[in-house]
Design a protein around this motif. Structure first.
Motif, short mmCIF file in Angstrom:
data_model
loop_
_atom_site.label_atom_id
_atom_site.label_comp_id
_atom_site.label_asym_id
_atom_site.label_seq_id
_atom_site.Cartn_x
_atom_site.Cartn_y
_atom_site.Cartn_z
N ALA A 84 -16.06 5.89 20.34
CA ALA A 84 -16.06 7.29 20.74
C ALA A 84 -17.46 7.89 20.68
CB ALA A 84 -15.13 8.08 19.84
N GLU A 85 -17.57 9.09 21.19
CA GLU A 85 -18.82 9.82 21.19
C GLU A 85 -18.95 10.65 19.91
OE1 GLU A 85 -21.65 10.51 23.19
OE2 GLU A 85 -21.14 8.49 23.79
N ASP A 86 -17.83 10.92 19.29
CA ASP A 86 -17.83 11.68 18.05
C ASP A 86 -17.06 10.88 17.03
OD1 ASP A 86 -19.09 14.35 18.44
OD2 ASP A 86 -17.74 14.30 20.16
N GLY A 87 -17.27 11.22 15.76
CA GLY A 87 -16.53 10.52 14.72
C GLY A 87 -17.45 9.71 13.86
N GLU A 88 -16.82 8.80 13.07
CA GLU A 88 -17.58 8.12 12.04
C GLU A 88 -18.19 6.83 12.54
OE1 GLU A 88 -16.80 7.58 7.26
OE2 GLU A 88 -15.11 8.00 8.55
N ASP A 89 -19.34 6.48 11.97
CA ASP A 89 -19.97 5.20 12.24
C ASP A 89 -19.08 4.10 11.65
OD1 ASP A 89 -23.18 4.07 12.53
OD2 ASP A 89 -21.75 2.85 11.43
N LYS A 90 -18.84 3.00 12.42
CA LYS A 90 -17.93 1.95 11.96
C LYS A 90 -18.39 1.36 10.62
CE LYS A 90 -16.04 0.34 16.36
NZ LYS A 90 -15.72 -0.82 17.21
N THR A 154 -29.11 19.59 22.14
CA THR A 154 -28.26 20.68 21.66
C THR A 154 -28.01 20.49 20.17
OG1 THR A 154 -26.89 19.98 23.54
CG2 THR A 154 -26.30 22.06 22.51
N ASN A 155 -28.29 21.50 19.38
CA ASN A 155 -27.99 21.49 17.94
C ASN A 155 -28.38 20.20 17.22
OD1 ASN A 155 -26.77 24.03 18.01
ND2 ASN A 155 -24.83 23.14 18.73
N GLY A 156 -29.55 19.69 17.50
CA GLY A 156 -30.02 18.50 16.78
C GLY A 156 -29.53 17.18 17.33
N SER A 157 -28.72 17.23 18.41
CA SER A 157 -28.29 15.99 19.08
C SER A 157 -28.93 15.96 20.47
CB SER A 157 -26.78 15.96 19.25
OG SER A 157 -26.14 15.84 17.99
N ALA A 202 -24.23 10.35 24.05
CA ALA A 202 -25.23 10.65 23.03
C ALA A 202 -26.34 9.62 23.01
CB ALA A 202 -24.57 10.70 21.65
N LEU A 203 -27.57 10.11 22.98
CA LEU A 203 -28.73 9.25 22.75
C LEU A 203 -29.10 9.34 21.26
CD1 LEU A 203 -30.88 10.24 25.87
CD2 LEU A 203 -29.54 8.15 25.56
N TRP A 204 -28.92 10.56 20.72
CA TRP A 204 -29.20 10.80 19.31
C TRP A 204 -28.13 11.75 18.79
CZ3 TRP A 204 -32.47 8.45 16.08
CH2 TRP A 204 -32.68 9.02 14.82
N LYS A 205 -27.56 11.45 17.64
CA LYS A 205 -26.55 12.32 17.06
C LYS A 205 -27.08 12.93 15.78
CE LYS A 205 -22.47 12.65 17.81
NZ LYS A 205 -21.71 13.72 18.52
N LYS A 206 -26.87 14.23 15.65
CA LYS A 206 -27.25 14.91 14.41
C LYS A 206 -26.37 14.37 13.28
CE LYS A 206 -27.03 19.40 12.25
NZ LYS A 206 -26.97 20.83 12.50
N ALA A 207 -26.97 14.08 12.12
CA ALA A 207 -26.18 13.59 10.99
C ALA A 207 -25.65 14.77 10.19
CB ALA A 207 -27.04 12.69 10.11
N PRO A 218 -37.69 13.76 15.78
CA PRO A 218 -38.20 15.07 16.24
C PRO A 218 -37.08 16.12 16.36
CG PRO A 218 -39.03 13.29 17.63
CD PRO A 218 -38.00 12.68 16.73
N TRP A 219 -35.81 15.68 16.37
CA TRP A 219 -34.69 16.62 16.54
C TRP A 219 -33.92 16.82 15.24
CZ3 TRP A 219 -35.21 11.84 19.01
CH2 TRP A 219 -36.04 11.88 20.13
N GLY A 220 -34.50 16.35 14.15
CA GLY A 220 -33.86 16.47 12.84
C GLY A 220 -33.26 15.15 12.40
N ASP A 221 -32.65 15.13 11.20
CA ASP A 221 -32.04 13.90 10.69
C ASP A 221 -30.83 13.50 11.54
OD1 ASP A 221 -33.86 13.73 8.73
OD2 ASP A 221 -32.43 13.77 7.06
N GLY A 222 -30.75 12.23 11.86
CA GLY A 222 -29.62 11.78 12.68
C GLY A 222 -29.61 10.28 12.81
#
Ligand SMILES: [Zn+2]
Length: 492
Positions: A84-90, A154-157, A202-207, A218-222
């Motif tokens: 998925a695009e959202d949710g937990e890392d396996k 958007t919002n760090g992602s 997603a290329l980068w997801k905000k953590a 550059p977009w924050g921790d993720g």
């Protein structure tokens, strides 16, 4: 002169849907990338089949004299549950459930993966890079895609703008999907999402604060999106455009489609000349799934510890079974199919092992050169291992006729036959000759079968003391007997 100079290989290219003549970018060199495992659980047998198909392809190229740089990655971050695009890392999820460091999870299952592949006699890839080892490269690619206007923050992602990309390029060309259809088939989730469109990825997801796998950017921790690592690692080690990209059929969409989009957004050109996809493995006619119980681990086949099997099967035999199907066809595994395959495997090995003692004469009665050419023709036709194996059994037939004295072979042809079988059976198909431990396992199997017979006779005579003694003493030796409707089976 190298062998490849006299062979023309055709491959089925998923991108064009056609069989095409294979021409590497640099003569004599091949760059091949295959999507590796996400190391959060024991390697799945279906995945083993995919990797085995590419191991066989790697082996054939090497046999032909190509210098191959084969890159197969390890996904140790960024692959979210259910793709998925959202949710937990396996990996993070497994680490949380088992109270382990994420890198402990990665280490445990990377070791398992390598152990199983070694049992199956895989050649190691030239490079086996990890996602977490290439975070800097992934951040650089995101910066590049943002600069070229194909992504937004958007919002760090950071998300890939699929609609924008599709204006100048063709999103969906590998999987044969049209963006308009995809849009028509999705409900609009944009309202509760950071994404502009549901198709964006997603290329980068905000953590989030509880997310344990995180890196500064550059977009924050993720953490990076799953599709990005393969673009970063294939570009780094194989260049902006390379020869072959492989993977399981299930990765065609969205994973490989997204890889194409990312690379084209950066470099303006298609990253891969030939896309190869391996098909799935089913079990007893159904999809394998842990949840339905219709599943088996590689280790359970080698030990026989699964109710689906009547006995253990050696890794090389299972490899032979898998090679009997073309890599683009669905292969169904069952106890009966494995038993039938084992007979063929033993016949092939016996014939090979009897070659040395074969009597030679002044003439060869069969078309040896034509036979050899037909083996290459099979492999050149999109790595058609089932046809190759049929050709190998033609040789078995001739060997047996020579043994009986009905056919003859010259000393030179015999030596060449031995070399050709060595090349195809062991170097290309990657099978292993029955060594003493295999032979011992077979003898042990015979002894266990004999004891099962004796125990059955004892029970029929109501001699339960003897039947129990056989069962218990075998159990003490680590051999479990299982009584079922179809008779008694065993596991080691
Ligand atoms: Zn990949």
């Amino acid at each position: 002169m190298q062998l490849y100079e006299s062979q023309e290989i055709k491959v089925y290219n998923s991108l064009t849907g056609k069989k095409e003549v294979f021409k590497p970018i640099n003569t004599g060199h091949i760059g091949m990338y295959v999507c590796g495992p996400t190391v959060y659980s024991n390697v799945h047998l279906g995945n083993c089949r995919t990797f085995m198909s590419f191991d066989m392809i790697f082996r054939y190229f090497k046999h032909l004299g190509y210098k191959v740089r084969y890159v197969r990655n390890i996904t140790d971050a960024g692959h979210l549950v259910d793709d998925a695009e959202d949710g937990e890392d396996k990996i993070a999820k497994k680490a949380r459930l088992e109270k382990l460091e994420p890198m402990e999870v990665v280490q445990r299952y990377t070791v398992d993966f390598h152990n199983i592949l070694e049992k199956f006699n895989f050649l190691p890839p030239s490079i086996e890079p990890t996602a977490t080892g290439h975070i800097i490269e992934q951040i650089e690619i995101i910066k590049d895609i943002l600069e070229k206007g194909f992504a937004y923050e958007t919002n760090g992602s950071v998300y890939f703008d699929v609609a924008k990309f599709n204006q100048e390029h063709e999103y969906g060309k590998l999987s044969g999907r049209k963006l308009e259809d995809m849009i028509a088939n999705t409900r609009d989730l944009a309202a509760q999402d950071d994404k502009h469109n549901p198709q964006d990825f997603a290329l980068w997801k905000k953590a989030e604060p509880q997310h344990i796998m995180r890196w500064p950017s550059p977009w924050g921790d993720g953490f990076p999106g799953w599709h990005l690592e393969c673009t970063a690692m294939s570009t780094k080690y194989l260049g902006e455009t390379f020869d072959i990209h492989g993977g399981g059929m299930d990765l065609k969409f969205p994973h490989h489609e997204c890889e194409i989009a990312q690379a084209e957004a950066c470099n303006g050109q298609s990253p891969v000349n030939y896309w190869l996809h391996a098909n799935m493995l089913t079990l007893n006619g159904r999809k394998m799934a842990k949840s339905t119980g219709n599943s088996i681990l590689p280790g359970e086949i080698f030990s026989g510890e699964n109710d689906i099997l009547s006995k253990p099967f050696s890794p090389s035999m299972v490899r032979f079974f898998m090679m009997q199907a073309h890599y683009t066809s669905i292969l169904d595994m069952s106890n009966d199919a494995l038993l039938a395959s084992e007979k063929g495997f033993n016949k092939l090995m016996e014939a090979f092992n009897s070659l040395k003692s074969l009597q030679t004469s002044k003439t060869t009665d069969f078309d040896f050169k034509g036979w050899k050419a037909s083996c290459y023709a099979a492999m050149n036709d999109d790595f058609n291992t089932p046809i190759l194996i049929a050709k190998l059994f033609d040789a078995v037939k001739h060997i047996n006729l020579i043994k009986e004295g009905t056919e003859s072979i010259t000393e030179t042809d015999k030596q060449e036959l031995e070399q050709t079988l060595q090349n195809f059976v062991f170097d290309v198909l990657g099978l292993e000759n029955k060594n003493s431990s295999d032979a011992d396992t077979e003898k042990l199997g015979g002894v266990v079968e004999l004891l099962i017979e004796l125990r059955k006779a004892a029970r029929e005579n109501k001699d339960f003391a003897t039947s129990d003694k056989i069962r218990d003493q075998l159990a003490e030796l680590g051999i479990q007997l299982k009584d079922g409707k179809e008779g008694t089976t065993y596991s080691l």
